[in-house]
Design a protein around this motif. Structure first.
Motif, PDB file in Angstrom:
ATOM      1  N   GLU A   1       3.579 -18.270  74.064  1.00 29.72           N
ATOM      2  CA  GLU A   1       2.324 -18.163  74.818  1.00 29.72           C
ATOM      3  C   GLU A   1       1.134 -17.887  73.905  1.00 29.72           C
ATOM      4  OE1 GLU A   1       5.170 -16.345  75.875  1.00 29.72           O
ATOM      5  OE2 GLU A   1       5.636 -18.013  77.216  1.00 29.72           O
ATOM      6  N   GLY A   2       1.389 -17.684  72.612  1.00 23.93           N
ATOM      7  CA  GLY A   2       0.314 -17.418  71.666  1.00 23.93           C
ATOM      8  C   GLY A   2      -0.022 -15.954  71.512  1.00 23.93           C
ATOM      9  N   GLU A   3       0.768 -15.074  72.128  1.00 21.97           N
ATOM     10  CA  GLU A   3       0.532 -13.638  72.021  1.00 21.97           C
ATOM     11  C   GLU A   3       1.106 -13.128  70.708  1.00 21.97           C
ATOM     12  OE1 GLU A   3       2.696 -12.505  75.447  1.00 21.97           O
ATOM     13  OE2 GLU A   3       1.066 -12.919  76.823  1.00 21.97           O
ATOM     14  N   VAL A   4       0.357 -12.271  70.035  1.00 20.34           N
ATOM     15  CA  VAL A   4       0.780 -11.712  68.754  1.00 20.34           C
ATOM     16  C   VAL A   4       1.065 -10.226  68.950  1.00 20.34           C
ATOM     17  CG1 VAL A   4       0.093 -11.280  66.371  1.00 20.34           C
ATOM     18  CG2 VAL A   4      -0.598 -13.394  67.501  1.00 20.34           C
ATOM     19  N   ALA A   5       2.198  -9.769  68.372  1.00 19.46           N
ATOM     20  CA  ALA A   5       2.585  -8.368  68.516  1.00 19.46           C
ATOM     21  C   ALA A   5       3.373  -7.920  67.293  1.00 19.46           C
ATOM     22  CB  ALA A   5       3.436  -8.185  69.773  1.00 19.46           C
ATOM     23  N   LEU A   6       3.408  -6.605  67.108  1.00 13.70           N
ATOM     24  CA  LEU A   6       4.274  -6.032  66.082  1.00 13.70           C
ATOM     25  C   LEU A   6       5.704  -6.123  66.564  1.00 13.70           C
ATOM     26  CD1 LEU A   6       2.339  -2.801  65.080  1.00 13.70           C
ATOM     27  CD2 LEU A   6       2.411  -4.971  63.874  1.00 13.70           C
ATOM     28  N   ASP A   7       6.627  -6.321  65.645  1.00 11.04           N
ATOM     29  CA  ASP A   7       8.042  -6.438  65.991  1.00 11.04           C
ATOM     30  C   ASP A   7       8.858  -5.507  65.097  1.00 11.04           C
ATOM     31  OD1 ASP A   7      10.509  -7.216  66.893  1.00 11.04           O
ATOM     32  OD2 ASP A   7      10.467  -9.178  65.943  1.00 11.04           O
ATOM     33  N   PRO A   8       8.887  -4.203  65.423  1.00 15.91           N
ATOM     34  CA  PRO A   8       9.625  -3.250  64.584  1.00 15.91           C
ATOM     35  C   PRO A   8      11.125  -3.545  64.517  1.00 15.91           C
ATOM     36  CG  PRO A   8       8.279  -2.096  66.200  1.00 15.91           C
ATOM     37  CD  PRO A   8       8.212  -3.553  66.528  1.00 15.91           C
TER      38      PRO A   8
ATOM     39  N   ARG B   1       7.475 -17.050  66.215  1.00 14.99           N
ATOM     40  CA  ARG B   1       7.182 -17.276  64.804  1.00 14.99           C
ATOM     41  C   ARG B   1       6.856 -15.946  64.156  1.00 14.99           C
ATOM     42  NH1 ARG B   1       7.592 -19.102  60.120  1.00 14.99           N
ATOM     43  NH2 ARG B   1       5.773 -19.855  59.024  1.00 14.99           N
ATOM     44  N   GLY B   2       7.583 -15.593  63.113  1.00 14.72           N
ATOM     45  CA  GLY B   2       7.390 -14.304  62.463  1.00 14.72           C
ATOM     46  C   GLY B   2       6.688 -14.421  61.132  1.00 14.72           C
ATOM     47  N   ALA B   3       5.960 -13.381  60.788  1.00 14.73           N
ATOM     48  CA  ALA B   3       5.324 -13.242  59.481  1.00 14.73           C
ATOM     49  C   ALA B   3       5.538 -11.803  59.040  1.00 14.73           C
ATOM     50  CB  ALA B   3       3.838 -13.561  59.575  1.00 14.73           C
ATOM     51  N   TYR B   4       5.704 -11.595  57.753  1.00 12.84           N
ATOM     52  CA  TYR B   4       6.028 -10.267  57.248  1.00 12.84           C
ATOM     53  C   TYR B   4       4.894  -9.715  56.401  1.00 12.84           C
ATOM     54  CZ  TYR B   4      10.749 -11.102  58.853  1.00 12.84           C
ATOM     55  OH  TYR B   4      11.839 -11.353  59.634  1.00 12.84           O
ATOM     56  N   VAL B   5       4.630  -8.398  56.602  1.00 14.56           N
ATOM     57  CA  VAL B   5       3.570  -7.691  55.907  1.00 14.56           C
ATOM     58  C   VAL B   5       4.179  -6.461  55.244  1.00 14.56           C
ATOM     59  CG1 VAL B   5       1.421  -6.404  56.247  1.00 14.56           C
ATOM     60  CG2 VAL B   5       1.846  -8.470  57.569  1.00 14.56           C
ATOM     61  N   GLY B   6       3.782  -6.186  54.017  1.00  8.85           N
ATOM     62  CA  GLY B   6       4.294  -5.033  53.283  1.00  8.85           C
ATOM     63  C   GLY B   6       3.696  -3.725  53.766  1.00  8.85           C
TER      64      GLY B   6
ATOM     65  N   LEU C   1      -4.153 -12.975  58.379  1.00  7.35           N
ATOM     66  CA  LEU C   1      -3.154 -13.130  59.439  1.00  7.35           C
ATOM     67  C   LEU C   1      -3.569 -14.201  60.442  1.00  7.35           C
ATOM     68  CD1 LEU C   1      -2.220  -9.408  60.078  1.00  7.35           C
ATOM     69  CD2 LEU C   1      -0.863 -11.127  58.911  1.00  7.35           C
ATOM     70  N   GLU C   2      -4.845 -14.319  60.696  1.00  8.46           N
ATOM     71  CA  GLU C   2      -5.326 -15.334  61.629  1.00  8.46           C
ATOM     72  C   GLU C   2      -5.038 -16.741  61.101  1.00  8.46           C
ATOM     73  OE1 GLU C   2      -9.339 -14.662  62.961  1.00  8.46           O
ATOM     74  OE2 GLU C   2      -8.960 -12.533  63.256  1.00  8.46           O
ATOM     75  N   ARG C   3      -5.178 -16.926  59.792  1.00  4.03           N
ATOM     76  CA  ARG C   3      -4.880 -18.236  59.204  1.00  4.03           C
ATOM     77  C   ARG C   3      -3.385 -18.519  59.245  1.00  4.03           C
ATOM     78  NH1 ARG C   3      -8.540 -16.585  55.267  1.00  4.03           N
ATOM     79  NH2 ARG C   3      -6.865 -16.227  53.775  1.00  4.03           N
ATOM     80  N   VAL C   4      -2.577 -17.518  58.917  1.00  2.00           N
ATOM     81  CA  VAL C   4      -1.127 -17.709  58.878  1.00  2.00           C
ATOM     82  C   VAL C   4      -0.566 -17.973  60.274  1.00  2.00           C
ATOM     83  CG1 VAL C   4       1.063 -16.564  58.400  1.00  2.00           C
ATOM     84  CG2 VAL C   4      -0.801 -16.380  56.770  1.00  2.00           C
ATOM     85  N   LEU C   5      -1.009 -17.194  61.257  1.00  2.00           N
ATOM     86  CA  LEU C   5      -0.489 -17.322  62.624  1.00  2.00           C
ATOM     87  C   LEU C   5      -1.280 -18.329  63.464  1.00  2.00           C
ATOM     88  CD1 LEU C   5       0.210 -13.544  63.282  1.00  2.00           C
ATOM     89  CD2 LEU C   5       1.878 -15.318  62.766  1.00  2.00           C
ATOM     90  N   GLU C   6      -2.357 -18.853  62.916  1.00  2.00           N
ATOM     91  CA  GLU C   6      -3.186 -19.853  63.589  1.00  2.00           C
ATOM     92  C   GLU C   6      -3.651 -19.397  64.970  1.00  2.00           C
ATOM     93  OE1 GLU C   6      -0.670 -23.290  63.489  1.00  2.00           O
ATOM     94  OE2 GLU C   6      -1.070 -23.667  61.379  1.00  2.00           O
ATOM     95  N   THR C   7      -4.195 -18.199  65.026  1.00  2.00           N
ATOM     96  CA  THR C   7      -4.726 -17.652  66.275  1.00  2.00           C
ATOM     97  C   THR C   7      -5.767 -16.585  65.962  1.00  2.00           C
ATOM     98  OG1 THR C   7      -4.130 -16.715  68.412  1.00  2.00           O
ATOM     99  CG2 THR C   7      -2.974 -15.842  66.512  1.00  2.00           C
ATOM    100  N   GLU C   8      -6.588 -16.270  66.955  1.00  2.00           N
ATOM    101  CA  GLU C   8      -7.581 -15.204  66.800  1.00  2.00           C
ATOM    102  C   GLU C   8      -6.913 -13.858  67.034  1.00  2.00           C
ATOM    103  OE1 GLU C   8     -11.004 -15.301  66.137  1.00  2.00           O
ATOM    104  OE2 GLU C   8     -10.686 -17.416  65.631  1.00  2.00           O
ATOM    105  N   LEU C   9      -7.243 -12.870  66.213  1.00  2.00           N
ATOM    106  CA  LEU C   9      -6.694 -11.521  66.374  1.00  2.00           C
ATOM    107  C   LEU C   9      -7.838 -10.538  66.562  1.00  2.00           C
ATOM    108  CD1 LEU C   9      -3.972 -11.585  63.588  1.00  2.00           C
ATOM    109  CD2 LEU C   9      -3.643 -11.854  66.036  1.00  2.00           C
ATOM    110  N   SER C  10      -7.608  -9.550  67.409  1.00  2.00           N
ATOM    111  CA  SER C  10      -8.642  -8.570  67.703  1.00  2.00           C
ATOM    112  C   SER C  10      -8.665  -7.467  66.648  1.00  2.00           C
ATOM    113  CB  SER C  10      -8.387  -7.940  69.076  1.00  2.00           C
ATOM    114  OG  SER C  10      -7.187  -7.184  69.038  1.00  2.00           O
TER     115      SER C  10
END
Length: 102
Positions: A31-38, A45-50, A65-74
């Motif tokens: 749905e294009g929703e972005v969230a933390l995934d502990p 689609r996952g992306a990892y941050v140190g 992160l907006e470029r990597v996930l191709e979406t706007e983040l607040s």
């Protein structure tokens, strides 16, 4: 006893491979929703941050992160990510390597 393979993932902020347990997963669902995934088990689609709060602040400024996930983040999402990374870094500094069994 045989040594187990350590899962490695790419930190999208530094482009370096790091052990998965020392990274935070961010997931974008269908749905294009972005969230933390502990847990690292949410679908999408996952992306990892140190665990570097300064790198998260830099990512917010550069909109990495907006470029990597191709979406706007607040700004609230970036603040939530910063707080979580800062907390996990403090735990790592206090207790040592996360999830390490003796």
């Amino acid at each position: 006893m045989k040594k187990r393979k350590v899962p490695m993932r790419k930190n999208i902020l530094t482009n370096e491979m790091e052990p998965k347990r020392l990274l935070v997963r961010i997931v974008k669902n269908k749905e294009g929703e972005v969230a933390l995934d502990p847990t690292g088990k949410k679908p999408g689609r996952g992306a990892y941050v140190g665990l570097d709060p300064a790198a998260v602040k830099q990512a917010a400024a550069n909109k990495t992160l907006e470029r990597v996930l191709e979406t706007e983040l607040s700004a609230e999402f970036y603040q939530q990510l910063y707080d979580y990374v800062d907390h996990q870094k403090a735990r790592l500094d206090l207790f040592g390597e996360l999830g390490k069994k003796h």
